[in-house]
Design an enzyme around this catalytic site. Structure first.
Site, PDB file in Angstrom:
ATOM      1  N   GLY A  11       0.815  -1.209   0.000  1.00 41.46           N
ATOM      2  CA  GLY A  11       0.000   0.000   0.000  1.00 41.46           C
ATOM      3  C   GLY A  11       0.845   1.255   0.000  1.00 41.46           C
ATOM      4  N   GLY A  13      -0.331   4.405   0.371  1.00 39.26           N
ATOM      5  CA  GLY A  13      -1.152   5.503   0.877  1.00 39.26           C
ATOM      6  C   GLY A  13      -0.353   6.325   1.876  1.00 39.26           C
ATOM      7  N   PHE A  14      -1.052   7.062   2.723  1.00 42.42           N
ATOM      8  CA  PHE A  14      -0.365   7.920   3.687  1.00 42.42           C
ATOM      9  C   PHE A  14       0.612   7.127   4.558  1.00 42.42           C
ATOM     10  CE2 PHE A  14      -4.222  10.651   3.136  1.00 42.42           C
ATOM     11  CZ  PHE A  14      -3.556  11.750   2.662  1.00 42.42           C
ATOM     12  N   GLU A 168     -18.658  16.521   3.353  1.00 37.88           N
ATOM     13  CA  GLU A 168     -17.907  17.272   2.349  1.00 37.88           C
ATOM     14  C   GLU A 168     -18.484  17.049   0.959  1.00 37.88           C
ATOM     15  OE1 GLU A 168     -13.660  17.850   4.546  1.00 37.88           O
ATOM     16  OE2 GLU A 168     -13.821  16.065   3.290  1.00 37.88           O
ATOM     17  N   ALA A 311      -6.116  10.367   7.988  1.00 36.66           N
ATOM     18  CA  ALA A 311      -4.723  10.363   7.543  1.00 36.66           C
ATOM     19  C   ALA A 311      -3.706  10.314   8.680  1.00 36.66           C
ATOM     20  CB  ALA A 311      -4.467  11.592   6.669  1.00 36.66           C
TER      21      ALA A 311
END
Lengths: 412, 412
Positions: A11, A13-14, A168, A311
């Site tokens: 992964g 990601g962050f 959002e 995150a």
């Protein structure tokens, strides 16, 4: 024969990015595996879905990120299996990857919670492709409506889930509708279109302080969103959401932002899973009885202190795990992961955001929005993306326009 | 009953846009029909294909362009038929459109000239989708090559056609390979990859002055492109281009920039067609015997004075036709279309372009390149696009990077 310690990170990601970066000077060979060739800045997916940003503003090629890191290689492939005894990870392409240390940072996938029709009739918002699919769906719905003699509920949208993503998304949709689509489609009854946000519990942004939930809900209502709280969804079918209180919301677009579960990679470990299918980890983020396996971010949970699936835990967890791998190589004990709460934020659109800062400070309104804006620009990876995002946001803000609304032509 | 004069414009390219804009104050009702919901800035397609720009930098939503023009409506649909007697245009969706005046500005499509295998085994570069397909193909080829024990000619590219598109594509590819892919794929023999440009006639940029052709060819060679001129292509099959001189060029990517023909809409008129299937028009750009039908840009040709198939004839033709429609409405005669040659340009990449200005002035090298840069920014529609393109170009120039290289994940 490879003599260096081999680290496989699943992964990009962050969390995964921080592990790889944190090991830049370590005497290890790293392979980062991801099905995509790019890192996705997930907090801004809703902006792509509402045509405010284009895909490459919020995504960055992984090979570009690690180009200068000599000890890191990239494999663009999906993981098909993990063998903890043989210490191998198999992927859709290439030979199995051998590891000495494994870091699982594969994040989450959209989850339907067993509610009938969710998979077939809603649009998730978990990937760049998902965001583009939502944007295309909304724009195509409008294009098709221009050919209809009478327009019913096609232009309506139901957003399922009142967490940050749902809030959002609903806020972004009101801006897209009011500022852009109303002008682009003067013959359509855009002002009559309804955007509804449905949340099962009794308030939106349930993890925030109640005052901020109320503020967010009030702002959403001011902007024309129908907010329905305390009402679980019973089922979804083609073009309609059925609520448990018997109401039925018809809509041409149904967005699923109601929840996630751990990515399927979690099950491949064969270790104990917690709530939402998350990999159970100990206080140093390693998997119990497998000290050479770590799991971080949304896919992992320490049952003694569950963290929000955003995150920051992934970022901090990634940095922590990189340090622990170095400590182990140096013959040292691993340390407990100390999480620093940096607060949480959600934007409701133009000039409005709510933020909860460490120490109990709360922000809302334009100041919250500016803080949100600055923080997201700061964390967006890559200078060019920051600059482009800033240009697009400035443009959107000053002109009320949304530029990223190209449709692939269809043959229908 | 509609009393106003009805104008239907087929195509929202350079020509079609100018017709609609030119009629902004006229007492007419305009419908512009395009299969895409966006206008494409075609001269920069090669930049998308070589990952320098993203799609929404060179495309702009048509409805956004005409949002403030009250007498213009947009229909996003493909044209399926034209009936000049009944004065109707039928499209894939919606009722037939009735017109008093018709303007055909549908441009061109890629053409194989009857060469075997072109359609099946080459990638055209005529649309945004084509450009993305080329970019995806190149990046996927590289990703797949990382799994191969031995890499043959997969990384090689053959660009067929030495006109401006082919030259710019080949130049852009050398930059993508040298500046980005070589660094992104340190384990692949990227420096050994060959980029070949094949042209049937004896020089590239055949419509330019010979000194500029030579300059362009020399620059391409300096940058590592194998330039083969005077050699027609015999056939193409999977992974190889066969030349008429017997040579066979193997390559993982074959780009077709060798030629175009008029879009199929030309044939729907049932009027006489010229070279390349183009609609024959008179000196006022109307179709002979059909004074209420005009054709402009790449899809039209006045056999007495054929014009190059680039932006300027379309732009000027569009403005001319808008004026003629107004003259007709005022009971005046139409005028002859006076074309002003504004010169032509092609870029070979970083710091290098060739330009032929009116009056015989020639530019090349960095000055030509700056002129090319300024002109393209000037003509790019939409302020935001200009700004984004500028940001991206500045980024590419300063960092030698290419950011727009996201791949859709595949399941293979």
């Amino acid at each position: 024969m490879n003599e260096r310690h081999r680290v496989v990170v699943i992964g990009a990601g962050f969390g995964g990015l921080r592990v790889v970066r944190g090991l830049a000077d370590a005497d290890v060979d790293i392979v980062v595996v991801d099905a995509h060739n790019f890192h996705t800045f997930q907090p801004l997916l809703y902006q792509v879905a509402t045509a405010g940003l284009d895909t490459d503003d919020i995504a960055y090629p992984i090979r570009g990120i690690f180009r200068r890191q000599r000890n890191a290689a990239v494999r663009v492939a999906a993981v098909t299996g993990i063998d903890l005894d043989r210490r191998t990870v198999t992927t859709t392409r290439g030979e199995p990857l051998e590891f000495d240390t494994l870091v699982v940072a594969a994040g989450t996938v959209s989850h339907d919670f067993g509610i009938d029709g969710v998979t077939d009739h809603t649009l998730p918002l978990k990937s760049v492709a998902d965001a583009v699919a939502i944007r295309d769906h909304v724009l195509t719905t409008f294009e098709h409506a221009t050919f209809d003699d009478q327009v019913g509920n096609e232009l309506d949208v139901v957003v399922c889930g009142g967490g940050p993503t749902g809030v959002e998304m609903a806020g972004g949709l009101t801006e897209l509708y009011d500022r852009v689509l109303r002008k682009d489609y003067p013959t359509l009854p855009v002002t009559k279109a309804r955007i509804t946000l449905v949340e099962a519990v009794d308030r939106v942004l349930g993890t925030f302080d109640e005052s901020l939930s109320n503020r967010a809900e009030a702002t959403l209502r001011e902007r024309g969103v129908d907010v329905i709280t305390g009402t679980p969804i019973a089922s979804v079918d083609e073009g309609a959401v059925a609520l448990e209180d018997g109401r039925r919301l018809e809509a041409g677009t149904i967005v699923w932002a109601a929840g996630v579960r751990a990515a399927p990679v979690a099950e491949m470990l064969g270790t104990e899973l917690g709530r939402g299918g998350r990999i159970i980890v100990g206080d140093d983020l390693s998997v119990p009885e497998h000290p050479n396996v770590f799991a971080i971010g949304d896919i992992a949970v320490d049952p003694d202190r569950p963290l929000p699936q955003v995150a920051q835990p992934a970022i901090q967890g990634g940095k922590h795990v990189a340090r622990q791998i170095e400590r182990r190589l140096a013959g040292e004990q691993t340390e407990t992961f100390e999480y620093t709460d940096k607060g949480s934020m959600a934007t409701i659109g133009r000039n409005q955001a709510v933020a909860e800062l460490p120490g109990g400070m709360k922000l809302s309104g334009p100041i919250g929005w500016l803080a949100w804006l600055a923080l997201h620009l700061l964390y967006l990876i890559g200078f060019r993306n920051r600059l482009n995002v800033f240009v697009n946001w400035a443009w959107n803000y000053l002109t009320y326009d949304r530029a990223s609304r190209l449709l692939a032509p269809s043959d229908d």
